[in-house]
Structure formats: structure tokens, C-alpha cells
Design a protein around this motif. Structure first.
Motif, PDB file in Angstrom:
ATOM      1  N   SER A   9       0.850  -1.192   0.000  1.00  0.00           N
ATOM      2  CA  SER A   9       0.000   0.000   0.000  1.00  0.00           C
ATOM      3  C   SER A   9       0.880   1.235   0.000  1.00  0.00           C
ATOM      4  CB  SER A   9      -0.903  -0.005   1.243  1.00  0.00           C
ATOM      5  OG  SER A   9      -1.671   1.193   1.315  1.00  0.00           O
ATOM      6  N   TYR A  10       0.591   2.164  -0.928  1.00  0.00           N
ATOM      7  CA  TYR A  10       1.355   3.399  -1.037  1.00  0.00           C
ATOM      8  C   TYR A  10       0.443   4.592  -0.756  1.00  0.00           C
ATOM      9  CZ  TYR A  10       4.768   0.535  -3.602  1.00  0.00           C
ATOM     10  OH  TYR A  10       5.663  -0.434  -3.993  1.00  0.00           O
ATOM     11  N   THR A  11       0.910   5.474   0.102  1.00  0.00           N
ATOM     12  CA  THR A  11       0.222   6.742   0.351  1.00  0.00           C
ATOM     13  C   THR A  11       1.156   7.859  -0.092  1.00  0.00           C
ATOM     14  OG1 THR A  11      -0.922   5.786   2.257  1.00  0.00           O
ATOM     15  CG2 THR A  11      -0.904   8.191   2.078  1.00  0.00           C
ATOM     16  N   VAL A  12       0.748   8.582  -1.140  1.00  0.00           N
ATOM     17  CA  VAL A  12       1.634   9.536  -1.807  1.00  0.00           C
ATOM     18  C   VAL A  12       1.234  10.958  -1.447  1.00  0.00           C
ATOM     19  CG1 VAL A  12       2.570  10.276  -4.035  1.00  0.00           C
ATOM     20  CG2 VAL A  12       1.878   7.884  -3.697  1.00  0.00           C
ATOM     21  N   ASN A  13       2.234  11.783  -1.138  1.00  0.00           N
ATOM     22  CA  ASN A  13       2.020  13.192  -0.844  1.00  0.00           C
ATOM     23  C   ASN A  13       2.139  14.022  -2.121  1.00  0.00           C
ATOM     24  OD1 ASN A  13       1.799  12.713   1.989  1.00  0.00           O
ATOM     25  ND2 ASN A  13       4.037  12.510   2.065  1.00  0.00           N
ATOM     26  N   PRO A  14       1.647  15.270  -2.120  1.00  0.00           N
ATOM     27  CA  PRO A  14       1.722  16.106  -3.327  1.00  0.00           C
ATOM     28  C   PRO A  14       3.129  16.297  -3.869  1.00  0.00           C
ATOM     29  CG  PRO A  14       0.185  17.060  -1.759  1.00  0.00           C
ATOM     30  CD  PRO A  14       0.867  15.921  -1.041  1.00  0.00           C
ATOM     31  N   ASP A  15       4.143  16.295  -2.997  1.00  0.00           N
ATOM     32  CA  ASP A  15       5.520  16.486  -3.462  1.00  0.00           C
ATOM     33  C   ASP A  15       6.167  15.203  -3.950  1.00  0.00           C
ATOM     34  OD1 ASP A  15       5.891  15.145  -1.103  1.00  0.00           O
ATOM     35  OD2 ASP A  15       7.323  16.570  -0.241  1.00  0.00           O
ATOM     36  N   GLY A  16       5.451  14.072  -3.887  1.00  0.00           N
ATOM     37  CA  GLY A  16       5.985  12.791  -4.342  1.00  0.00           C
ATOM     38  C   GLY A  16       6.546  11.928  -3.233  1.00  0.00           C
ATOM     39  N   SER A  17       6.784  12.512  -2.061  1.00  0.00           N
ATOM     40  CA  SER A  17       7.216  11.691  -0.926  1.00  0.00           C
ATOM     41  C   SER A  17       6.083  10.729  -0.589  1.00  0.00           C
ATOM     42  CB  SER A  17       7.573  12.556   0.272  1.00  0.00           C
ATOM     43  OG  SER A  17       6.450  13.301   0.707  1.00  0.00           O
ATOM     44  N   ASN A  18       6.388   9.613   0.065  1.00  0.00           N
ATOM     45  CA  ASN A  18       5.346   8.610   0.250  1.00  0.00           C
ATOM     46  C   ASN A  18       5.642   7.662   1.396  1.00  0.00           C
ATOM     47  OD1 ASN A  18       6.689   5.967  -1.020  1.00  0.00           O
ATOM     48  ND2 ASN A  18       7.193   7.716  -2.337  1.00  0.00           N
ATOM     49  N   LEU A  19       4.599   6.987   1.804  1.00  0.00           N
ATOM     50  CA  LEU A  19       4.694   5.904   2.782  1.00  0.00           C
ATOM     51  C   LEU A  19       4.363   4.602   2.066  1.00  0.00           C
ATOM     52  CD1 LEU A  19       2.790   7.449   5.842  1.00  0.00           C
ATOM     53  CD2 LEU A  19       5.267   7.356   5.470  1.00  0.00           C
ATOM     54  N   GLU A  20       5.196   3.617   2.238  1.00  0.00           N
ATOM     55  CA  GLU A  20       4.979   2.303   1.636  1.00  0.00           C
ATOM     56  C   GLU A  20       4.809   1.284   2.754  1.00  0.00           C
ATOM     57  OE1 GLU A  20       7.679  -1.102  -0.617  1.00  0.00           O
ATOM     58  OE2 GLU A  20       8.270   1.007  -0.757  1.00  0.00           O
ATOM     59  N   ASP A  21       3.621   0.705   2.855  1.00  0.00           N
ATOM     60  CA  ASP A  21       3.351  -0.341   3.843  1.00  0.00           C
ATOM     61  C   ASP A  21       3.288  -1.678   3.122  1.00  0.00           C
ATOM     62  OD1 ASP A  21       2.900   1.115   6.423  1.00  0.00           O
ATOM     63  OD2 ASP A  21       1.389   2.131   5.205  1.00  0.00           O
ATOM     64  N   ARG A  22       4.074  -2.597   3.588  1.00  0.00           N
ATOM     65  CA  ARG A  22       4.161  -3.897   2.915  1.00  0.00           C
ATOM     66  C   ARG A  22       4.089  -5.009   3.958  1.00  0.00           C
ATOM     67  NH1 ARG A  22       5.834  -4.777  -2.466  1.00  0.00           N
ATOM     68  NH2 ARG A  22       6.424  -2.564  -2.575  1.00  0.00           N
ATOM     69  N   ALA A  23       3.298  -6.019   3.654  1.00  0.00           N
ATOM     70  CA  ALA A  23       3.157  -7.156   4.564  1.00  0.00           C
ATOM     71  C   ALA A  23       2.969  -8.427   3.756  1.00  0.00           C
ATOM     72  CB  ALA A  23       1.971  -6.947   5.506  1.00  0.00           C
ATOM     73  N   TRP A  24       3.618  -9.503   4.199  1.00  0.00           N
ATOM     74  CA  TRP A  24       3.429 -10.772   3.508  1.00  0.00           C
ATOM     75  C   TRP A  24       3.683 -11.938   4.447  1.00  0.00           C
ATOM     76  CZ3 TRP A  24       7.809 -13.713   3.578  1.00  0.00           C
ATOM     77  CH2 TRP A  24       9.054 -13.074   3.602  1.00  0.00           C
ATOM     78  N   SER A  25       3.139 -13.062   4.072  1.00  0.00           N
ATOM     79  CA  SER A  25       3.378 -14.306   4.812  1.00  0.00           C
ATOM     80  C   SER A  25       3.597 -15.432   3.820  1.00  0.00           C
ATOM     81  CB  SER A  25       2.185 -14.621   5.727  1.00  0.00           C
ATOM     82  OG  SER A  25       0.993 -14.723   4.983  1.00  0.00           O
ATOM     83  N   MET A  26       4.505 -16.327   4.144  1.00  0.00           N
ATOM     84  CA  MET A  26       4.838 -17.421   3.229  1.00  0.00           C
ATOM     85  C   MET A  26       4.870 -18.735   3.996  1.00  0.00           C
ATOM     86  SD  MET A  26       8.166 -17.947   0.747  1.00  0.00           S
ATOM     87  CE  MET A  26       9.283 -18.288   2.108  1.00  0.00           C
ATOM     88  N   ASP A  57       5.609 -24.503   8.769  1.00  0.00           N
ATOM     89  CA  ASP A  57       5.561 -23.183   9.401  1.00  0.00           C
ATOM     90  C   ASP A  57       5.253 -22.104   8.370  1.00  0.00           C
ATOM     91  OD1 ASP A  57       6.279 -24.477  11.691  1.00  0.00           O
ATOM     92  OD2 ASP A  57       8.362 -23.778  11.695  1.00  0.00           O
ATOM     93  N   THR A  58       4.940 -20.920   8.879  1.00  0.00           N
ATOM     94  CA  THR A  58       4.720 -19.755   8.030  1.00  0.00           C
ATOM     95  C   THR A  58       5.528 -18.593   8.578  1.00  0.00           C
ATOM     96  OG1 THR A  58       2.463 -20.444   7.480  1.00  0.00           O
ATOM     97  CG2 THR A  58       3.007 -18.120   7.144  1.00  0.00           C
ATOM     98  N   VAL A  59       6.290 -17.937   7.705  1.00  0.00           N
ATOM     99  CA  VAL A  59       7.049 -16.759   8.128  1.00  0.00           C
ATOM    100  C   VAL A  59       6.234 -15.520   7.764  1.00  0.00           C
ATOM    101  CG1 VAL A  59       9.310 -17.836   8.025  1.00  0.00           C
ATOM    102  CG2 VAL A  59       8.387 -16.781   5.977  1.00  0.00           C
ATOM    103  N   VAL A  60       6.214 -14.560   8.672  1.00  0.00           N
ATOM    104  CA  VAL A  60       5.358 -13.383   8.522  1.00  0.00           C
ATOM    105  C   VAL A  60       6.167 -12.126   8.788  1.00  0.00           C
ATOM    106  CG1 VAL A  60       3.255 -12.223   9.316  1.00  0.00           C
ATOM    107  CG2 VAL A  60       3.361 -14.733   9.315  1.00  0.00           C
ATOM    108  N   VAL A  61       5.982 -11.113   7.938  1.00  0.00           N
ATOM    109  CA  VAL A  61       6.662  -9.845   8.158  1.00  0.00           C
ATOM    110  C   VAL A  61       5.786  -8.705   7.673  1.00  0.00           C
ATOM    111  CG1 VAL A  61       7.870  -9.817   5.931  1.00  0.00           C
ATOM    112  CG2 VAL A  61       8.859  -8.608   7.877  1.00  0.00           C
TER     113      VAL A  61
END
Length: 621
Positions: A42-59, A130-134
Motif C-alpha cells: 500500500s502506497y500513500t503519496v504526498n503532493p511532493d511525491g514523498s510517500n509511505l509504503e506499507d508492505r506485509a506478507w506471509s509465506m 511453518d509460516t514466516v510473517v513480516v
């Protein structure tokens, strides 16, 4: 399709994927070693192009062979402009227990080459079942280009995925375009000044393998999402070009240097001037490596580059542009992909370009000064045949040139004097042109006499023989499209005398493009759906064997001549007065730099016909 350079190339994907044979039906599900049960970006982008990237996965780990690989992952980031916060990281055991990654399981490792930082995460007690989660957040406070944002999220269809979600949240007044490949659009809403788009995908039955394509136009073999605030590739080029070309200033130091270089080289005509300036930058400014990354999208001041005598591709291109400008030669910079992509997606994303070179329109020349072995007028193989984004005067459809057929050549002349005791001495003369000359110059540039002697010794040791020798090579700083070297050698027992016995006609030392490399295509696996990189080449091998009186050739091999549309092979053998002369020629007229599976198969079939002659033995008594 020079087999020395023939290699399968896959487009870069978000996750590593395995190769194999193309399976058109998903029903042919491979036996899975792992499965990504959940993936969200998930990306949340600001008007100047700076952003927050939230990433989560499990395998989920399904087989023992995946245990070692599942024990660790890493997050790569730019420490100066980004911050990484891990919100959770644990191993979920088969019985439901959660084993959190301890403090010692997080390790920061700087990458000296790229200047980036790796946060390595080691999951505890991973076993089958097992499942690894981050889950983590990457905060980017300075974008690659101000007020712009672009991503290319790609997922190979060869891997098993459960629920995959991509979400992008940008200001509503920020123009954007996107393209989904395989993903379905879940929602697209504008509310409270924001535009939010979300896509979803799953892949419960992965294909055995997907064919990598070098065309790269839409990455159709991978599922994914392209999102960009650039309206066109020209806009992307302009975003780089405006601030970059403003740095190409003719300072007093640049003017003085340009005059000095051209006066010393007595260069007057525009092409001579451009050549002199190109060679100076190539040989005197060291390349510092990766150049298009966060916080480093604008070249440094040209005077600073001259003072430091180092620079990345942006610095190189900007300095050369300034020097050319000082001598009245107009030029521009250009963005290309120096990796495996020979095409660009319809939606322009920054990640598809990674190199900056120069273009001189009046001379119809592209130049890359980051390689200290490529002569004026040529490009490194990785730069050839690539789409070009001109920083000034962009035109869709432009590509860098490829080496013309017949330009890449090697001539190797070998003389062997065999003594009555079976020992031998002789010389190997290698003359190269084109890409072969470039590669040999780069390979042998730093080779000392001591190292050359060791190289000769090891060459013979690899064949179970004891030998020695020395090498004389051309000056590597002379940037010509030709290069050569001569090797003198001695072998204690090349053949066993008195006979009977035999020997194979084969090189007595290293060469850049031996006939054997072309013929080796006969054993290469050809995937009917995989494109390969390729180039033309012409290799000539001439051998002269001076045989002793106690060595009698029983039968001279027969001459051979093979021809096809793009390939030819010939071999001639002559014996006169104890002198055996052999000449082999392999001519590859393939037009590079991307070859189809059909071309690869035709090449393989042709090479197979040359195998019997290339391995023929000369029998003596």
C-alpha cells in the motif's frame, strides 16, 4: 547468434522465480515448495511525491528444500532518504505458536557498491509446515523526481499466491495513469481530496514456468500493476533532463580542459573533437557505479567531478556534455535500460531506466563514457538495441544502434613446433575487433606479466599438462575497436612419442571468441518460448603444426563446408613436408540483439552439424 554471448534473460520481478519448461495450462501445477499466503503493498503519496509504503506478507514453507531460504529476508533502502520500521516479524509454527524475531535477528548491512542499506531479518526455528510473517513501513521523504510517483509491482505466475493486494492513495489533483496485468480492480474512489485505487490477484495454481521476454513492452508474462504520474516517456525524460542539463555548464575549468584536450590531440573536425573529449572522460573519470536512485537524480557540479576524478553515469554524461558545449558541439543526455529490458512498458515508470548516456545528433552518435574499454563510436553490449529517452528533443521509438554484422571478429593464429620427445613450443596470436576487442581489453587491462605467466600455466594444467609461457598485449588505454595479444608457450609433453597416438585441433591458449564457443550451442537447451540475447560474430582459427620426423600422420581429416541463411562453417586440412596446416572459420551473421526461440533452435541444429569436425582427432604413428 554468438554462443559466447547467448544467455537467457529474464525481466526483473518483485520476487525471485524459478525457470523451467513453459506450461501453457495452469492445470500442470508443480509440486510446491512454498506458497505466499498473503501479500499486501500500500502506497500513500504526498503532493511532493514523498510517500509511505506499507508492505506485509506471509509465506508457508511446504517442503524441506525451502526451509533454508525461508529463514531470512531483507529490506533494501536508502538510509539518507528513507526510514524502515518493522511492525511485525515472526515465525508462525504449525501448532499456531508465534516466535517473534529477536532483536539480534535484525541486522543492518551497508552495500558499498550501491550505497544502499540492507535490513536483514532472520526468522527463528523455521521448519516445514511453518509460516514466516513480516510487515514493515518504508517512509520516503524525498522522491526520485519532485511531484512524481511511479511503481511497477510484478508477480511471476510461476509462484503460488493466495490473496495479493495493491493499493495506491494519491492526491486527487495528481494526474496519473495505470495498467493492471492479470489483477482485477477492486475499487477506484475519489473522496476528501484523495484518489484511492486497489487491485487484487491470486494464483493458487502456478504455471511450471513462464517465458521471460526481452521485448518488455507490457511484461505480459507476469501479473502486476504499473502506476505513474508521468504522462509519457518524454515527460519522464524531461523530469530528469531539465535539472541535469542545467548542470552541464561551461565553467572556466571546463573551458580550459576542453581546449587543452583538443590542442594536445590536434583535434579540429567535430568528430575528432568529440572523440578526444570522449576518450579523456572515459580514461580519466572513474565510474562509481549505480547512479539513478533516491537523492541522486541530479548530477554533481562539473567542477567537483573534475576535482574528484570520479562520478556515476549522470556525472559522466553531464561532464562530457559540458566539454562538448565548450567546443561548440550540441549534445543531450539520454536515459536507457542497461539491464535486460529491450522494450519499455506503455505506462512510463522510472524503474525501467537505469543508465544515462550521451547523444550527439549532428554526428548521429550515442556515447557511454562509464566503460574504460569501449572505443569512440561503440557502445557496451548492454547498451545496444535499447529504447532511448532523450532528455532534450525526445522522440518515441528511438533505439541505440547494435553492432553491424561482420564487425565483431577474431583471428587466432597458432604455431606449434613439436619435438621428437613429444614436448612442444609455439605462439598464439590473437587479433580482435568490435565487442570481442572490448571484452578482451577489459579482461586483460590489469593483467601483470606475472599474472599472465600464471594464466598460461593454469591453462595447460586444466588439460592435465605442464606448461609455461608469457604474454605481450596491446596498450589497453588506446581505445580502438581492435585489440590483440601474443602468447609464447612451452609444454613438457604435449603428445606421447613415439606413437601411436592422436591429438585434437584446439586452441593452445585463451581467446575471446573461439570456434568452440559457437559450436557449443549444439548442447544448449532451447526453450520454445524464451527469447535470448544474441550478437553476430566471425571467428577464424589458423593452426600450423611443425611435426618431428618420428611422427607420421596416418590420415588427414577431410575438409568441411556448411552453410545456412545466417551461419556458415568451414574447415580445411593440408599436410606437406611434416607441416600440418588447419583453418577453421565460423561466420555468424545474426542480427542482434534479441533472438527468437526459432532462431536459437536453428542455431543449435546448425552447430550440431559442426560438432564432428570440431572434435576430430588427428591420428599418428
Amino acid at each position: 547468434m554468438n554462443s559466447n554471448h547467448l544467455q537467457t534473460l529474464a525481466l526483473v520481478s518483485a520476487l525471485t522465480f524459478s525457470g523451467g519448461t513453459w506450461a501453457a495450462e495452469a492445470a500442470q501445477t508443480p509440486s510446491l515448495a512454498s506458497r505466499v499466503t498473503h501479500y499486501a503493498a500500500s502506497y500513500t503519496v504526498n503532493p511532493d511525491g514523498s510517500n509511505l509504503e506499507d508492505r506485509a506478507w506471509s509465506m508457508a514453507v511446504l517442503k524441506p528444500e525451502m526451509v533454508a531460504g525461508a529463514r531470512g529476508t531483507s529490506v533494501t533502502y536508502d538510509r539518507q532518504w528513507q526510514k524502515v520500521t518493522v511492525t511485525e516479524a515472526y515465525t508462525r509454527k504449525a501448532d499456531g505458536r508465534r516466535l517473534k524475531v529477536p532483536k539480534a535477528g535484525f541486522k543492518e548491512v551497508p552495500d558499498a557498491t550501491s550505497g544502499l542499506q540492507d535490513l536483514n531479518i532472520e526468522f527463528p526455528d523455521v521448519a516445514v509446515g511453518d509460516t514466516v510473517v513480516v510487515a514493515y513501513r518504508v517512509s520516503t521523504r524525498k522522491p526520485l523526481f519532485a511531484r512524481h510517483f511511479s511503481i511497477n509491482e510484478s508477480f511471476p505466475k510461476t509462484d503460488a499466491y493466495g490473496d495479493v493486494r495493491i493499493k495506491i492513495d494519491v492526491p486527487a489533483n495528481m494526474w496519473s495513469q495505470d495498467q493492471a496485468r492479470g489483477f482485477r480492480e477492486v475499487s477506484r474512489v475519489e473522496k476528501a481530496g484523495r484518489k484511492v485505487v486497489e487491485w487484487a490477484w491470486d494464483n493458487p495454481q502456478p504455471l511450471l514456468s513462464a517465458p521471460p521476454r526481452l521485448s518488455g513492452h507490457e511484461l505480459e508474462e507476469q501479473a502486476g500493476v504499473l502506476f505513474s504520474t508521468f504522462r509519457s516517456h518524454g515527460d519522464l525524460a524531461k523530469a530528469y533532463g531539465v535539472p541535469a542539463q542545467a548542470k552541464a555548464i561551461v565553467t572556466p575549468k571546463v573551458k580550459q580542459l576542453a581546449d587543452q584536450i583538443t590542442q594536445e590531440g590536434q583535434a579540429k573536425a567535430p568528430r575528432e573533437v568529440a572523440k578526444a573529449l570522449y576518450e579523456w572522460v572515459t580514461l580519466n573519470i572513474a565510474n562509481t557505479g549505480p547512479c539513478l536512485r533516491l537523492g541522486s537524480m541530479v548530477p554533481r557540479d562539473v567542477d567537483l567531478v573534475l576535482d574528484k576524478r570520479t562520478g556515476d553515469c549522470k556525472d559522466h554524461a553531464t561532464l562530457l556534455q559540458a566539454l562538448l558545449k565548450a567546443k561548440g558541439i550540441a549534445s543531450t543526455q539520454a536515459l536507457i535500460n542497461a539491464g535486460t529490458a529491450y522494450g519499455l512498458p506503455k505506462v512510463p515508470v522510472v524503474s525501467m531506466v537505469n543508465q544515462v548516456i550521451n547523444h550527439i545528433p549532428s554526428l548521429d552518435l550515442y556515447l557511454d563514457t562509464t566503460s574504460d574499454s569501449v572505443p569512440f563510436g561503440m557502445l557496451p553490449f548492454a547498451d545496444e538495441g535499447k529504447p532511448v529517452l532523450l532528455a532534450d528533443g525526445h522522440q518515441d521509438g528511438l533505439k541505440t544502434p547494435v553492432s553491424p554484422v561482420g564487425f565483431n571478429q577474431q583471428v587466432m593464429k597458432t604455431e606449434v613446433i613439436v619435438q621428437p620427445d613429444g614436448s612442444a613450443s609455439g605462439t598464439v596470436d590473437v587479433a580482435l575487433r568490435g565487442l570481442f576487442a572490448v571484452n578482451a581489453r577489459m579482461r586483460l587491462r590489469q593483467l601483470t606479466q606475472l599474472q599472465a605467466a600464471s594464466m598460461v600455466k593454469k591453462f595447460f594444467e586444466s588439460g592435465g599438462q605442464a606448461g609455461s609461457g608469457s604474454m605481450v598485449k596491446d596498450n589497453a588505454r588506446a581505445l580502438r575497436d581492435t585489440y590483440g595479444y601474443r602468447t609464447q608457450f612451452k609444454v613438457d609433453q604435449w603428445v606421447k612419442l613415439p606413437g601411436p597416438g592422436s591429438f585434437i585441433i584446439a586452441p593452445m591458449f585463451y581467446s575471446e571468441s573461439p570456434v568452440a564457443d559457437y559450436v557449443a550451442a549444439a548442447t544448449q537447451v532451447v526453450d520454445p518460448a524464451v527469447e535470448t540475447s544474441c550478437s553476430s560474430g566471425h571467428s577464424i582459427e589458423e593452426y600450423r603444426y611443425q611435426l618431428p620426423a618420428n611422427m607420421t600422420i596416418e590420415q588427414v581429416p577431410q575438409d568441411v563446408k556448411l552453410d545456412s541463411d545466417k551461419l556458415s562453417y568451414s574447415a580445411t586440412y593440408r599436410l606437406k613436408d611434416q607441416v600440418l596446416t588447419v583453418k577453421r572459420v565460423f561466420d555468424d551473421r545474426t542480427v542482434g540483439n534479441v533472438c527468437t526461440p526459432a532462431q536459437a533452435q536453428a542455431y543449435k541444429d546448425f552447430a550440431a552439424k559442426a560438432v564432428p569436425d570440431s572434435t576430430v582427432q588427428v591420428v599418428f604413428k
